[in-house]
Design an enzyme around this catalytic site. Structure first.
Site, PDB file in Angstrom:
ATOM      1  N   ASN A 223      30.035  47.282  10.673  1.00 53.40           N
ATOM      2  CA  ASN A 223      29.712  46.652   9.793  1.00 53.40           C
ATOM      3  C   ASN A 223      28.234  47.352   9.111  1.00 53.40           C
ATOM      4  OD1 ASN A 223      27.794  44.619  10.058  1.00 53.40           O
ATOM      5  ND2 ASN A 223      29.910  43.385  10.897  1.00 53.40           N
ATOM      6  N   ASP A 292      35.571  39.868  11.788  1.00 55.69           N
ATOM      7  CA  ASP A 292      36.598  39.630  11.785  1.00 55.69           C
ATOM      8  C   ASP A 292      37.926  39.594  12.575  1.00 55.69           C
ATOM      9  OD1 ASP A 292      35.022  37.309  10.290  1.00 55.69           O
ATOM     10  OD2 ASP A 292      35.741  38.657   8.455  1.00 55.69           O
ATOM     11  N   PRO A 322      37.842  35.534  18.058  1.00 49.57           N
ATOM     12  CA  PRO A 322      37.378  34.269  17.490  1.00 49.57           C
ATOM     13  C   PRO A 322      35.929  33.561  16.509  1.00 49.57           C
ATOM     14  CG  PRO A 322      36.583  35.697  19.632  1.00 49.57           C
ATOM     15  CD  PRO A 322      37.622  36.449  19.005  1.00 49.57           C
ATOM     16  N   ASP A 323      35.981  32.215  15.902  1.00 49.16           N
ATOM     17  CA  ASP A 323      34.793  32.548  15.190  1.00 49.16           C
ATOM     18  C   ASP A 323      33.364  31.820  16.133  1.00 49.16           C
ATOM     19  OD1 ASP A 323      32.774  30.966  13.626  1.00 49.16           O
ATOM     20  OD2 ASP A 323      33.964  32.030  12.254  1.00 49.16           O
ATOM     21  N   ILE A 324      31.728  32.817  16.576  1.00 49.59           N
ATOM     22  CA  ILE A 324      31.434  31.900  17.688  1.00 49.59           C
ATOM     23  C   ILE A 324      31.070  31.324  17.113  1.00 49.59           C
ATOM     24  CG2 ILE A 324      29.480  32.550  19.441  1.00 49.59           C
ATOM     25  CD1 ILE A 324      30.509  35.897  18.077  1.00 49.59           C
ATOM     26  N   PHE A 340      24.821  31.322   8.409  1.00 52.45           N
ATOM     27  CA  PHE A 340      24.495  32.949   7.882  1.00 52.45           C
ATOM     28  C   PHE A 340      26.358  32.432   7.143  1.00 52.45           C
ATOM     29  CE2 PHE A 340      20.288  34.075   7.677  1.00 52.45           C
ATOM     30  CZ  PHE A 340      19.579  33.232   8.356  1.00 52.45           C
ATOM     31  N   LYS A 354      32.737  26.951   3.872  1.00 50.04           N
ATOM     32  CA  LYS A 354      31.703  27.612   4.623  1.00 50.04           C
ATOM     33  C   LYS A 354      31.677  26.516   6.239  1.00 50.04           C
ATOM     34  CE  LYS A 354      32.381  31.893   4.995  1.00 50.04           C
ATOM     35  NZ  LYS A 354      31.527  33.566   4.439  1.00 50.04           N
ATOM     36  N   LYS A 358      33.224  25.545   9.482  1.00 51.81           N
ATOM     37  CA  LYS A 358      32.523  25.865  11.185  1.00 51.81           C
ATOM     38  C   LYS A 358      32.390  24.115  11.359  1.00 51.81           C
ATOM     39  CE  LYS A 358      32.705  30.256   9.476  1.00 51.81           C
ATOM     40  NZ  LYS A 358      32.258  31.501  10.720  1.00 51.81           N
TER      41      LYS A 358
HETATM   42  O1  C5P Z   1      33.265  32.931   7.969  1.00 57.75           O
HETATM   43  P1  C5P Z   1      32.114  34.259   8.147  1.00 57.75           P
HETATM   44  O2  C5P Z   1      31.703  35.940   8.645  1.00 57.75           O
HETATM   45  O3  C5P Z   1      31.381  34.580   6.459  1.00 57.75           O
HETATM   46  O4  C5P Z   1      30.901  33.094   8.521  1.00 57.75           O
HETATM   47  C1  C5P Z   1      29.776  33.678   8.873  1.00 57.75           C
HETATM   48  C2  C5P Z   1      28.943  33.015  10.264  1.00 57.75           C
HETATM   49  O5  C5P Z   1      29.776  32.841  10.956  1.00 57.75           O
HETATM   50  C3  C5P Z   1      27.793  32.909  10.234  1.00 57.75           C
HETATM   51  O6  C5P Z   1      26.590  32.950  10.727  1.00 57.75           O
HETATM   52  C4  C5P Z   1      28.154  34.620  11.889  1.00 57.75           C
HETATM   53  O7  C5P Z   1      27.237  34.259  12.561  1.00 57.75           O
HETATM   54  C5  C5P Z   1      29.620  32.786  12.068  1.00 57.75           C
HETATM   55  N1  C5P Z   1      30.505  33.888  12.603  1.00 57.75           N
HETATM   56  C6  C5P Z   1      30.586  34.517  13.918  1.00 57.75           C
HETATM   57  N2  C5P Z   1      31.571  34.775  14.870  1.00 57.75           N
HETATM   58  C7  C5P Z   1      32.385  35.220  13.913  1.00 57.75           C
HETATM   59  C8  C5P Z   1      32.580  35.188  12.318  1.00 57.75           C
HETATM   60  C9  C5P Z   1      31.173  34.902  12.131  1.00 57.75           C
HETATM   61  O8  C5P Z   1      29.765  33.536  14.751  1.00 57.75           O
HETATM   62  N3  C5P Z   1      33.561  36.108  14.253  1.00 57.75           N
END
Ligand code: C5P
Length: 415
Positions: A223, A292, A322-324, A340, A354, A358
């Site tokens: 991206n 994603d 995974p969502d870190i 963010f 969000k 999260k």
């Molecule tokens: O869901 P989205 O990508 O919009 O969320 C953005 C936030 O979540 C940012 O802080 C980004 O660094 C974190 N994030 C993450 N892991 C992911 C997707 C997003 O840590 N896979």
């Protein structure tokens, strides 16, 4: 608004540094020519810079050069009659945020250790009541000589801050430890020294930049994240006294001074690097634009559009990454987590949703189309109590404001 500063120049500067007076002492060494660039960076960042040269320094750099860069008189003589009371060694040290000596020769370090005062710069150092920082620059054998080792240790014991030296090529043709730090690094280290330290003793983990999800050995999904916001936050957190680790996807940026950087490529690598450190950090700021999805299979060799398998359309199967941030926020004893949210529409609603999804106390919302890759950003901070606007400014300024805001949340009673 463009103010003539590059991204790096602005990394540590802001309105709070305006009108701050500093003394830049220059002693005799080839690296003295780099002091002109250092002076330029400091002036651009809003400092009022008075240069004081030793006699030896004048063999390496011209007074006219420094005067033109700083728009201030340049001093050398203990008996300079331009100072009204005839005491430049006292006057030039008044209302001074700090004295930085760059380059500091082996001889000048020895003089400082012994409290000698036989020229303007050494006398000023003895008479000062402000911090003193020195950036040594000398041949590697001079730096390693037991006398210089003793002097460096004694200066540290006397409360003087040593910046460097660095390893690298030397003017004498040798390679080793003794080079002066580069002007950009000295600028960063010096200005960070002058900032308040609301995060002193805190460990901060930051993700920044994009991830790159390989499709085959030469292609991938990524991206437009430049990493500028995350890098600026790492610099600001370090300047605020924190021990900072930056887990970075591929970017073209150089590592901020004093920050430990771990380079990763894929989201899974980023997760692993973050999970390894999350338990020992106090603050986690997820700025990275993590992909994603990733390709379900990574081809071992380059995908061809020719040959038997050729089709007019191609389908890539993707699996969710995974969502870190969410993972770290759900740990049994999570660090303070900041996310963010770059949104193209319904920014506040989406960002708030969000934040709740999260499970993070603070989310920073911005308009993706206005901030991706840009030098400036407008940020809206959203927490359980409501929203707080950080009006449009360059990213280093926003980073400092955000770090100040977070520090307030971490220590609500401190000013
Ligand atoms: O869901 P989205 O990508 O919009 O969320 C953005 C936030 O979540 C940012 O802080 C980004 O660094 C974190 N994030 C993450 N892991 C992911 C997707 C997003 O840590 N896979």
């Amino acid at each position: 608004m463009y103010n003539g500063l590059s991204f790096l120049d602005t990394l540590y500067s802001d309105h709070t540094t305006m009108e701050k007076r500093i003394v830049l002492g220059i002693t005799g060494g080839v690296a003295a020519y780099k002091a002109a660039e250092l002076a330029r960076l400091l002036v651009k960042a809003g400092y009022s810079v008075d240069c004081i040269l030793t006699e030896a320094a004048t063999h390496f750099i011209g007074i006219a050069t420094l005067q033109a860069i700083t728009s201030r008189p340049v001093y050398r003589d203990l008996w300079d009659t331009r100072v009204p009371n005839g005491m430049p060694h006292i006057e030039l040290g008044r209302n001074t945020a700090a004295i930085l000596i760059a380059p500091a020769s082996a001889d000048f370090m020895a003089k400082l250790v012994h409290g000698r005062a036989d020229d303007l710069l050494s006398t000023l150092c003895l008479a000062r009541d402000c911090p003193l920082l020195v950036a040594p620059a000398m041949n590697q054998h001079m730096w390693e000589h037991p006398a210089t080792r003793r002097n460096a240790a004694q200066l540290t014991a006397d409360g003087v801050t040593l910046l460097g030296p660095a390893v690298g090529e030397q003017a004498c043709g040798e390679t080793g430890l003794g080079r002066m730090l580069e002007p950009e690094d000295l600028f960063a280290a010096f200005t960070a020294f002058l900032q308040p330290k609301p995060l002193l003793g805190k460990r901060v983990l930051i993700t920044a930049g994009p991830t790159f999800e390989p499709i085959d050995p030469v292609r991938g999904l990524t991206n437009l994240s430049s990493g500028k916001m995350g890098y600026a936050l790492a610099a600001a957190a370090h300047a605020a006294g924190a021990e900072v680790t930056l887990v970075s996807g591929p970017t073209a940026l150089s590592t901020p001074w004093g920050v430990a950087r771990i380079d990763v490529t894929r989201a899974l690598d980023m997760l692993e690097a973050v999970e390894r450190r999350a338990a020992t950090c106090d603050l986690f700021i997820a700025v990275a634009a993590v992909a994603d999805y990733r390709p379900a299979v990574v081809a071992a060799s380059k995908l061809k559009k020719t040959g038997r398998d050729r089709t007019p359309n191609m389908t890539l199967e993707l699996v969710e990454n995974p969502d870190i941030l969410a993972r770290i926020a759900s740990l049994p004893a999570p660090p303070f987590c900041v996310g963010f949210a770059a949104e193209t529409e319904s920014m506040l609603e989406n960002a708030q949703a969000k934040r709740l999804r999260k499970g993070v106390p603070l989310i920073v919302a911005n308009r993706a189309q206005d901030s991706l890759g840009q030098d400036d950003a407008e940020l809206t901070l959203i927490d359980a109590h409501g929203t707080h606007l950080l009006p449009l400014a360059n990213k280093p300024t926003q980073a400092r404001r955000l770090i100040e805001h977070i520090a307030q949340l971490l220590h609500p009673t401190e000013p």
